[in-house]
Write an enzyme that holds these catalytic residues in place. Structure first.
Site, short mmCIF file in Angstrom:
data_model
loop_
_atom_site.label_atom_id
_atom_site.label_comp_id
_atom_site.label_asym_id
_atom_site.label_seq_id
_atom_site.Cartn_x
_atom_site.Cartn_y
_atom_site.Cartn_z
N HIS A 215 3.95 42.61 -4.02
CA HIS A 215 3.98 43.15 -2.62
C HIS A 215 5.26 42.78 -1.91
O HIS A 215 5.16 42.61 -0.74
CB HIS A 215 2.65 42.34 -2.07
CG HIS A 215 1.57 42.95 -2.58
ND1 HIS A 215 0.90 42.09 -3.70
CD2 HIS A 215 0.45 43.73 -2.61
CE1 HIS A 215 -0.02 42.54 -4.20
NE2 HIS A 215 -0.55 43.81 -3.49
N ASP A 391 4.68 38.62 2.40
CA ASP A 391 4.82 39.94 1.99
C ASP A 391 5.22 40.92 3.26
O ASP A 391 5.59 42.26 3.08
CB ASP A 391 3.70 40.87 0.99
CG ASP A 391 2.44 40.84 2.10
OD1 ASP A 391 2.46 40.66 3.18
OD2 ASP A 391 1.29 41.18 1.48
N GLY A 392 5.21 40.37 4.55
CA GLY A 392 5.81 41.07 5.71
C GLY A 392 4.90 42.33 6.12
O GLY A 392 5.44 43.10 7.01
N HIS A 394 1.83 41.71 7.80
CA HIS A 394 1.08 41.65 8.70
C HIS A 394 1.19 42.30 10.05
O HIS A 394 0.27 42.78 10.79
CB HIS A 394 1.16 40.04 9.20
CG HIS A 394 0.01 39.72 10.36
ND1 HIS A 394 -1.10 39.20 9.83
CD2 HIS A 394 0.32 39.19 11.58
CE1 HIS A 394 -1.82 38.77 10.90
NE2 HIS A 394 -0.92 38.79 11.73
N THR A 437 -6.84 41.05 4.13
CA THR A 437 -7.30 40.01 4.44
C THR A 437 -7.70 39.78 5.90
O THR A 437 -8.80 39.59 6.34
CB THR A 437 -6.64 38.62 4.03
OG1 THR A 437 -6.42 38.85 2.65
CG2 THR A 437 -7.40 37.38 4.23
N ARG A 537 -1.02 34.74 0.20
CA ARG A 537 0.23 35.33 -0.67
C ARG A 537 1.61 34.33 -0.38
O ARG A 537 2.33 34.30 -1.08
CB ARG A 537 0.68 36.48 -0.27
CG ARG A 537 -0.55 37.68 -0.97
CD ARG A 537 -0.16 39.19 -0.44
NE ARG A 537 -1.28 39.92 -0.65
CZ ARG A 537 -1.26 41.23 -0.27
NH1 ARG A 537 -0.31 41.65 0.25
NH2 ARG A 537 -2.14 42.02 -1.19
#
Length: 567
Positions: A215, A391-392, A394, A437, A537
């Protein structure tokens, strides 16, 4: 990369994919399913995850492989409702097996869907793949994430189900395949999300990322950019270091390009990989070189190995026919088409609320609109913060969640919903549309808060708000497995709730209590820069996050602040 609108990338991709392979797949609520009927009595096997990994996950639907795929937004877990939609589309009375990578959002949403299917009388089970050797030590193997080896485990599960094994045997075979599969990767360039100006992470010139995730999660370290032979040796050494005690010396192997690595480069690396493995005494069974699990346009290489026994070799070599991968003769084009029932939406009806609740509902709708605007303005910054060790995604996830929540809140209010119902509808939309999540956590928290607020109260004061916030964070605690101090959104929400409770006890008005507690939430969010993540993550690259606050905590504090109008 090419796109029409970053916000509809998933939907546009699925529309084109289904149009390209009508003999193989059709779109169903939450994802895609096989276009032909399953054999009678077969257990339905579905996989799922975020978009951006083709051919995984939706490219391997067909005879001998998956029966359907739950498709989330790019690098984002599908929602619980998505999983339910796909599972109910393909379930035929013999059970549903839901298989995914070991990621927090996937686990929460898949397991919640599994439990609801069980409540409906359907035999449903779930399983999560942990093949990535770089993401945790052997002492914490249950914390490892899924990587390219997921393809091998999916193949074992799909082939076993096609062979007609019992559900218990299906779980046993899948578990064995996972236990005997290992993946190691290196990255040369990070991937870029649709609409983003920069990749999720940068690899310095002359360096390579070691052990990055699929990811875009940064790896566990950097090394000097090596030759093809040296990269091959690094990958082989790491996966062979965990060979099982009963190693048969027969292995399935995948050398994967991850998205942008050229096939010619892969072949150069493969020459050394094969020689090294054979020198160690291994027989390579139907090895694969190419793209099987990708990460958008990431440039890198991953090596996955499955240590075979007679049973696993049978399923690895078994025939299959999918849009992206085939062994043996084509079978899907001649299969009998399956007609999927169309879902009909029921009209929402709401009981009339009290005068105070009606007034509060108007305020809540306006607050969600302010929240949506604030999050959209902060999207790029949230992505940068999240990309330091995660993983950027958000920022993108929060934009989708807050947008759909604001729309749902407004729609519910126009249909007569009062305060508690508006919060519940906003929460359901956030969880269903945003996925991931944070999506399920935000959605469940808003629903829990809505249950406390209710629709019939005579007045809403600081104590009611404090009780609602407490219900929200207690719901998050019960679902996510994170605790205060783990560097998550809870590190802003719990201090906020405690401060709100204290202010209510002092007799402050709701507005004053909220403003005071919001300042504490902001300070608590900023203080997460001094923490290291213990879940999620970002955990494998925990030390990198020191000095950077948690993106979830920052966005939580931002949302809390925007509840109060600035004018």
């Amino acid at each position: 990369m090419l796109f029409n609108d970053p916000k509809t990338f998933r939907e546009d991709m699925l529309k084109g994919y289904v149009a390209a392979y009508p003999d193989y797949v059709v779109e169903v609520p939450g994802g895609v399913a096989r276009a032909t009927k399953m054999p009678e009595g077969k257990i339905a096997v579905i996989n799922g995850g975020g978009s951006g990994h083709y051919p995984a996950f939706c490219g391997i639907i067909g005879d001998g492989f998956m029966d359907a795929t739950v498709v989330g937004n790019v690098f984002t877990s599908p929602s619980t409702e998505d999983v339910l939609g796909v599972a109910r589309s393909v379930e035929q009375g013999t059970g549903v097996f839901i298989v995914g990578g070991n990621y927090a959002g996937d686990k929460m949403n898949f397991n919640m869907a599994r439990d609801r299917l069980i409540e409906d009388g359907i035999d449903a089970r779930s399983f999560f793949i942990t093949d990535d050797v770089a993401s945790a030590t052997t002492d914490e193997i249950e914390k490892r994430r899924g990587n390219v080896g997921t393809f091998m485990v999916f193949k074992a599960a799909g082939a076993a189900a096609a062979a007609g094994v019992s559900f218990d045997d299906l779980v046993r075979i899948t578990t064995k395949a996972n236990d005997r599969t290992r993946t190691m990767s290196v990255g040369f360039r990070g991937c870029t999300l649709p609409g983003a100006d920069e990749p999720l992470f940068h690899v310095p010139h002359g360096k390579m990322e070691i052990g990055q995730g699929i990811h875009g999660e940064p790896g566990v370290g950097e090394g000097d950019l090596a030759s093809a032979a040296e990269v091959a040796e690094l990958l082989v050494d790491r996966v062979l270091a965990e060979a099982p005690a009963d190693d048969s010396k027969r292995i399935a192997v995948i050398l994967d390009g991850l998205g942008s690595t050229k096939y010619e480069e892969l072949f150069v690396v493969w020459g050394t990989v094969r020689q090294l493995l054979e020198d160690k005494g291994y027989t390579l069974v139907e090895p694969l070189v190419g793209e099987f699990v990708t990460s958008l346009d990431m440039e890198g290489i991953a090596l996955a190995v499955e240590y075979l026994d007679d049973e696993l070799e049978t399923y690895w070599s078994a025939p299959c026919d999918t849009a992206s991968f085939r062994k043996g003769a084509s079978s899907m084009a001649s299969g009998e088409r399956k007609v999927y029932a169309e879902l009909t939406e029921q009209a929402d009806t709401f009981e009339k609320g009290s005068e105070a609740s009606e007034k509060a509902a108007d305020y809540i709708v306006d607050a969600f609109a302010r929240m949506q605007t604030a999050i959209a303005d902060a999207e790029e910054e949230l992505a940068k913060i999240d990309g330091v060790a995660g993983d950027g995604d958000h920022g993108r996830g929060m934009v989708k969640g807050s947008t759909f929540a604001a729309e749902a809140a407004k729609d519910a209010r126009e249909k007569g919903a009062a305060a508690g119902s508006v919060l519940k509808e906003a929460g359901r939309a956030w969880a269903a549309k945003a996925g991931g999540t944070s999506g399920v956590l935000w959605g469940s928290a808003l629903e829990a808060a809505g249950a406390v607020v209710g629709d019939q109260a005579d007045a809403y004061d600081a104590q009611v708000a404090a009780d609602a916030v407490k219900a929200a964070y207690e719901k998050m605690l019960s679902l996510g497995g994170a605790h205060r101090g783990d560097k998550t959104m809870l590190d802003a929400l719990i201090p906020f709730g405690e401060a709100l409770e204290a202010a209510a006890g002092e007799g402050k008005s709701l507005e004053d209590a909220w403003a005071t507690a919001a300042e504490i939430a902001q300070k608590a969010a900023e203080d997460t820069a001094n923490m290291v993540p213990k879940v999620g993550r970002a955990r494998p690259a925990a030390e990198r996050s020191l000095g950077t606050p948690d993106a979830g905590a920052i966005s939580m504090a931002l949302c809390i602040r925007t509840v109060l109008p600035t004018e």
